[in-house]
Write a protein that holds these residues in place. Sequence first.
Motif, PDB file in Angstrom:
ATOM      1  N   ASP A   9       4.840  -8.733 -13.347  1.00 37.00           N
ATOM      2  CA  ASP A   9       6.093  -8.141 -13.803  1.00 37.00           C
ATOM      3  C   ASP A   9       7.122  -9.270 -13.853  1.00 37.00           C
ATOM      4  O   ASP A   9       7.752  -9.597 -12.855  1.00 37.00           O
ATOM      5  N   THR A  38      11.263  -0.749  -7.439  1.00 39.03           N
ATOM      6  CA  THR A  38      10.793  -0.192  -8.720  1.00 39.03           C
ATOM      7  C   THR A  38       9.670  -1.042  -9.295  1.00 39.03           C
ATOM      8  O   THR A  38       8.664  -0.508  -9.797  1.00 39.03           O
ATOM      9  N   ARG A  92       6.437  -0.370  -7.321  1.00 35.83           N
ATOM     10  CA  ARG A  92       5.794   0.898  -7.702  1.00 35.83           C
ATOM     11  C   ARG A  92       5.109   0.771  -9.063  1.00 35.83           C
ATOM     12  O   ARG A  92       4.004   1.292  -9.265  1.00 35.83           O
ATOM     13  N   ARG A  93       5.752   0.074  -9.977  1.00 33.88           N
ATOM     14  CA  ARG A  93       5.187  -0.110 -11.318  1.00 33.88           C
ATOM     15  C   ARG A  93       3.868  -0.874 -11.238  1.00 33.88           C
ATOM     16  O   ARG A  93       2.892  -0.528 -11.909  1.00 33.88           O
ATOM     17  N   ASP A 122       1.180   1.357  -9.632  1.00 31.95           N
ATOM     18  CA  ASP A 122       0.727   2.363 -10.596  1.00 31.95           C
ATOM     19  C   ASP A 122      -0.175   1.746 -11.664  1.00 31.95           C
ATOM     20  O   ASP A 122      -1.045   2.433 -12.218  1.00 31.95           O
TER      21      ASP A 122
END
Length: 234
Positions: free
Chosen positions: A41, A67, A70-71, A74
């Motif tokens: 990311d 955030t 979590r991304r 997932d």
Amino acid sequence: MLRPIGILGGMGPEATILLQRKLVEAVPVRDDRDHIPLLIDMNTQVPSRIAHLIEGSGEDPGPTLATMARRLQDAGAVALAMPCNTAHHYAKAITDAVNVPLLNMVDLAADHAAGTLGKGGCVGVLASPAVRRTCLFETALQARGLSTVWSTDDDAMLAAIRAIKVDGQSDKARETLRASSKALVEAGADLQFVACSEFSLIADSVADDANAVDTVDLLVRAIVSFSQTGCNAS
């Protein structure tokens, strides 16, 4: 199969690319499948750690990092890593947001120092003043019976970090790092950590007589080890 690792990146972009390059170089391969699978990311919009921790006027980066974590979870990451020492001040925001581990670069460094020096050793830290102010390394090292020394020229160190972010490697930044490293040797540091990923880009500029380790290199080892654990189980 090798297990995918999620990288919280963009702090800064070159440091994230450096981590990826070091990971490519760390693993002997026969084809693409032998490389460590990464989910990166590259979020250049994480609020400034320096503005939040030093200037006291910036937005808290913690929610953005949570955030991102979590991304990545997932997306299939089985562990997370973050090649920014300063951002580890917000490690709890990350670990509270997910149920996969964070390969904590500060803890990895402190464990390395303890294993190398034993109790009573002295560690010099080449890092952003924000890292010093958060006591990240002091807390981890003191828990292992080690002491810490720092560069005394915060302004020069911060200017060098900002210059690297804008202009990349430069002779002036190298001179700043070398002078700070030499000062840590003179202050009695038995081991030095290059503990800012901008400085990791010029880590070869530490003092000639410094016993120095780049925390990004320690993170690389941990990522490889974690990804490879159980890779023959399937």
